[in-house]
Design a protein around this motif. Structure first.
Motif, PDB file in Angstrom:
ATOM      1  N   GLY A  14       0.832  -1.438   0.061  1.00  0.00           N
ATOM      2  CA  GLY A  14       0.155  -0.117   0.260  1.00  0.00           C
ATOM      3  C   GLY A  14       0.894   1.368   0.189  1.00  0.00           C
ATOM      4  O   GLY A  14       1.641   0.818   0.665  1.00  0.00           O
ATOM      5  N   SER A  37      -0.444   4.312   0.788  1.00  0.00           N
ATOM      6  CA  SER A  37      -1.446   5.935   1.158  1.00  0.00           C
ATOM      7  C   SER A  37      -0.598   5.761   2.759  1.00  0.00           C
ATOM      8  O   SER A  37      -0.286   4.811   3.145  1.00  0.00           O
ATOM      9  CB  SER A  37      -2.454   5.585   1.118  1.00  0.00           C
ATOM     10  N   LEU A  70      -1.389   6.951   5.992  1.00  0.00           N
ATOM     11  CA  LEU A  70      -2.637   7.310   7.421  1.00  0.00           C
ATOM     12  C   LEU A  70      -3.216   8.991   7.067  1.00  0.00           C
ATOM     13  O   LEU A  70      -4.634   9.252   6.991  1.00  0.00           O
ATOM     14  CB  LEU A  70      -2.191   7.549   9.013  1.00  0.00           C
ATOM     15  N   THR A 128      -5.012   8.093   4.142  1.00  0.00           N
ATOM     16  CA  THR A 128      -6.459   7.319   3.902  1.00  0.00           C
ATOM     17  C   THR A 128      -7.553   8.160   5.326  1.00  0.00           C
ATOM     18  O   THR A 128      -9.073   8.585   4.644  1.00  0.00           O
ATOM     19  CB  THR A 128      -6.455   6.026   5.344  1.00  0.00           C
ATOM     20  N   LEU A 129      -7.795   9.315   6.019  1.00  0.00           N
ATOM     21  CA  LEU A 129      -8.335   9.700   7.059  1.00  0.00           C
ATOM     22  C   LEU A 129      -8.962  11.164   6.319  1.00  0.00           C
ATOM     23  O   LEU A 129     -10.335  11.189   6.309  1.00  0.00           O
ATOM     24  CB  LEU A 129      -7.365  10.647   8.505  1.00  0.00           C
ATOM     25  N   ALA A 161      -9.467  11.052   2.753  1.00  0.00           N
ATOM     26  CA  ALA A 161      -9.662  10.507   1.280  1.00  0.00           C
ATOM     27  C   ALA A 161      -8.980  10.754   0.280  1.00  0.00           C
ATOM     28  O   ALA A 161      -9.974  11.870  -0.460  1.00  0.00           O
ATOM     29  CB  ALA A 161     -11.792   9.976   1.512  1.00  0.00           C
ATOM     30  N   GLU A 195      -5.500   7.491  -1.395  1.00  0.00           N
ATOM     31  CA  GLU A 195      -5.919   6.678  -1.682  1.00  0.00           C
ATOM     32  C   GLU A 195      -6.458   5.902  -2.712  1.00  0.00           C
ATOM     33  O   GLU A 195      -6.544   4.315  -2.427  1.00  0.00           O
ATOM     34  CB  GLU A 195      -6.397   7.516   0.255  1.00  0.00           C
ATOM     35  N   GLU A 254      -5.408   1.585  -3.658  1.00  0.00           N
ATOM     36  CA  GLU A 254      -6.567   0.961  -3.433  1.00  0.00           C
ATOM     37  C   GLU A 254      -6.960   0.152  -4.469  1.00  0.00           C
ATOM     38  O   GLU A 254      -7.236  -1.303  -4.447  1.00  0.00           O
ATOM     39  CB  GLU A 254      -8.126   1.326  -2.003  1.00  0.00           C
TER      40      GLU A 254
END
Ligand SMILES: Nc1ncnc2c1ncn2[C@@H]1O[C@H](COP(=O)(O)OP(=O)(O)O)[C@@H](O)[C@H]1O
Ligand SMILES: [Mg+2]
Lengths: 274, 340
Positions: A122, A124, A126, A129-130, A132, A136, A140
């Protein structure tokens, strides 16, 4: 292909040691599981480690992958000493194992299993992710594509949507290999991968193994299925009572009297004579 | 549908103060909302990483006290005669500090106990909550002990050019709780539906296997503990400024138990679980009040919990999902998009 292939390691195989197990000893209290283990696995090689039950093969795997600390000795992978590294850090170096007992994430889908195995790929953070962020979504999507490729490679693509625990024994073993591949190995350690498989499952597994070797992945195989071991190995090392008793190409091992005595038994002796 | 449902739920919740004018019921909505946020935070640890924090109320209570003390100010003498005076600060700073300090406590508890997990973690969290409760009870100079911190200011809403609006009313607090709740839900949802969430589920499912594919298990446990504690701290802050009085009873073990019940009955490891469980167990006392004595209310509470756990061992939300055949790929319990 997304399984990374070390550059310049195509056939003919140079004898460059990838993994060096240097005079390992393992004591469990008074029990000496491994007294002195010393061998190399060369880049791109398929090396089989064989020996009777209790010889110390799984223990050796646990040492190499950092699940156990050796009493004595060192393991090196591509020149880096693995002393003191945590198992997930060793995986990060490209050294990935499977387990003797079937090991998959039982309650999640086959696809999610592989997605989980792709963890280290992966890209991305943190924050991506948080918040978006596009990174991210991009990461994915790449992971999903890779997951499909890996499932196709090991041949359980058609079960992608099913809960892993509902797969047949053989498919669970294949998924176990898919999980290991997801972790992006340059070297794979397989602990009795075909034990308990039926003939067609074993054949399917052999095809996967052949593909992996073609991609240049170094393989250390522990297996009791002798036709398979003899058929696929470049070299075989034999363990008994925690130490090596033989090292050589399949033909030499088959004819080695000490090995036959220790491990292969009477039937094999007959085969070796034929 | 899957995407629409949370939106519809938020709209439905937002409409409540428009038609519900009974102050008793509206009050129940606010406190239930606060407990749902706390239960959501517990779910991140319990449902995703599989670690049972039986002292979770500690983070809630710490959030409440930090926020209250920041906004009330204090004047205490430490060892050696050092005097510490803190002038009152705006409530929102109290809220931020509550989140940060609860998060730091989550980090410390996680660091302390995650080397050895399972039962050990349960014990460490219980002990931690008890220690914090004793501090709140006995450090009278700071916390007023059993006399409680009173006159805690309410949240204020800054309106550009118009000055400040105090959020005294129940409806105003309801919307505040709803807004914070939505933010917490989004944070938890994004974390759990990403590779972070997959790592958490992996370590719950099979730790050796998780490690073997290269997942740094401790890192994700700590991340879950910090996030979980920080969100519980946020809920505690909301609680303090809504009730405007807190005493060491905020650390009651019963509150942790309530959160655990909400998570388990609703469905641990699902996003909607703590909300569904929270709504049920938040409103039982309200419904039961009309026909049952307080003692029999508790019996009803317990009986309903046992019933749900026996009939639907995985909780209500997973049962509903199975019933309708909707399953969320990213929550890892089943189907995915058609293979390409
Ligand atoms: N964690 C452990 N504690 C104590 N003894 C162990 C442990 N793991 C393995 N052993 C012992 O070490 C020896 C080697 O076991 P193992 O490595 O599993 O053998 P193999 O995989 O070759 O069958 C056995 O005698 C086994 O009982
Ligand atoms: Mg073994």
């Amino acid at each position: 292909m997304t399984i990374s292939t070390p550059a310049g390691l195509a056939a003919p195989k140079p004898r460059v040691p990838a993994l060096s197990v240097e005079h390992i000893a393992v004591h469990f209290g008074g029990l000496v599981a491994i007294s002195d283990l010393n061998f190399d696995v060369n880049e791109g090689e398929v090396l089989s480690l064989i020996g009777p039950n209790g010889a110390g093969k799984t223990t050796a795997f646990n040492i190499i992958t950092g699940f156990l600390k050796p009493t004595k000795g060192t393991v090196r992978y591509r020149g880096t000493s693995l002393n003191g590294l945590k198992p997930h850090e060793i995986t990060g170096l490209g050294l990935v194992r499977t387990f003797q007992r079937t090991s998959v994430f039982q309650t999640i889908s086959v696809f999610q299993n592989v997605m989980t195995g792709l963890h280290r790929r992966g890209r991305s953070s943190l924050w991506d992710t948080l918040l978006a962020l596009p990174q991210e979504r991009q990461s994915e999507k790449e992971l999903r594509d890779t997951a499909h490729e890996i499932l196709k490679l090991v041949g359980v693509e058609h079960r992608a949507a099913d809960i892993a625990g509902s797969l047949s024994y053989g498919d669970q073993r294949l998924l176990g290999v898919a999980l290991a591949l997801a972790a992006n190995p340059t070297m794979l350690l397989l602990d009795e991968p075909v034990s308990g498989m039926n003939a067609s499952e074993t054949a399917a597994f052999m095809r996967v193994l052949t593909k992996l070797r073609g991609m240049g992945v170094t393989i250390l195989l522990v297996e009791h299925d002798m036709p398979m071991v003899m058929g696929i190995s470049d070299r075989i090392v034999v363990m008994n009572y925690g130490r090596l008793i033989a090292d050589g190409p399949p033909a030499a091992i088959q004819g080695n009297p000490e090995v036959i005595q220790a491990y292969l038994g009477v039937g094999a002796k007959k085969r070796a004579r034929d | 549908m899957r995407r629409l449902l949370p939106l519809l739920a938020v709209l439905a919740f937002a409409s409540i103060p428009l038609w519900l004018k009974d102050p008793y019921l509206l009050n129940a909505c606010v406190t239930t909302g606060i407990f749902i946020i706390a239960a959501m935070s517990l779910n991140l640890l319990l449902g995703y990483t599989g670690q049972l924090s039986l002292g979770h109320v500690a983070f809630f209570g710490i959030g409440a006290y930090v926020s209250a003390l920041t906004s009330l100010g204090f004047d205490i003498e430490l060892f050696g005669g050092i005097r510490v005076v803190h002038e009152p600060w705006p409530v929102w700073i109290g809220f931020v500090l509550a989140v940060i300090i609860a998060g730091i406590c989550g980090y410390l508890v996680g660091k302390l106990s995650f080397r050895v997990r399972g039962a050990y973690f349960v014990i460490v969290t219980i002990s931690f909550a008890e220690v914090v409760r004793l501090v709140a009870l006995n450090w009278v100079e700071l916390t007023q002990g059993p006399l409680a911190l009173t006159s805690i200011p309410p949240f204020t809403l800054g309106l550009p050019g118009l000055g400040y609006l105090d959020l005294y009313g129940k409806a105003a607090n309801f919307y505040l709780v709803l807004a914070i709740g939505v933010v917490c839900y989004v944070i938890i949802s994004r974390l759990t539906r990403s590779r972070v969430g997959r790592a958490m589920v992996a370590l719950k499912e099979n730790e050796s296997l998780a490690v073997s594919v290269g997942i740094d298990v401790t890192r994700y446990l700590i991340l879950a503990a910090v996030t979980s504690a920080a969100i519980a701290g946020a809920a505690g802050s909301l609680y303090a400024h809504y009730l405007r009085i807190i005493d060491p009873d905020v650390f009651m073990f019963l509150y942790t138990v309530t959160m655990v019940i909400m998570v388990i009955t609703g469905g641990k490891g699902t996003l909607a679980g703590p909300i569904v469980g929270g709504l049920i167990f938040g409103f039982i006392p309200v419904v039961a009040r009309s026909f049952a004595s307080p003692e029999s209310q508790w019996i009803l509470y317990g009986a309903l919990m046992i019933l749900i756990v026996f009939v639907l061992p995985q909780g209500i939300v997973p049962a509903i999902e199975r019933w309708f055949g909707v399953v969320d790929e990213n929550e890892g319990r089943a189907k995915l998009e058609p293979a390409k």
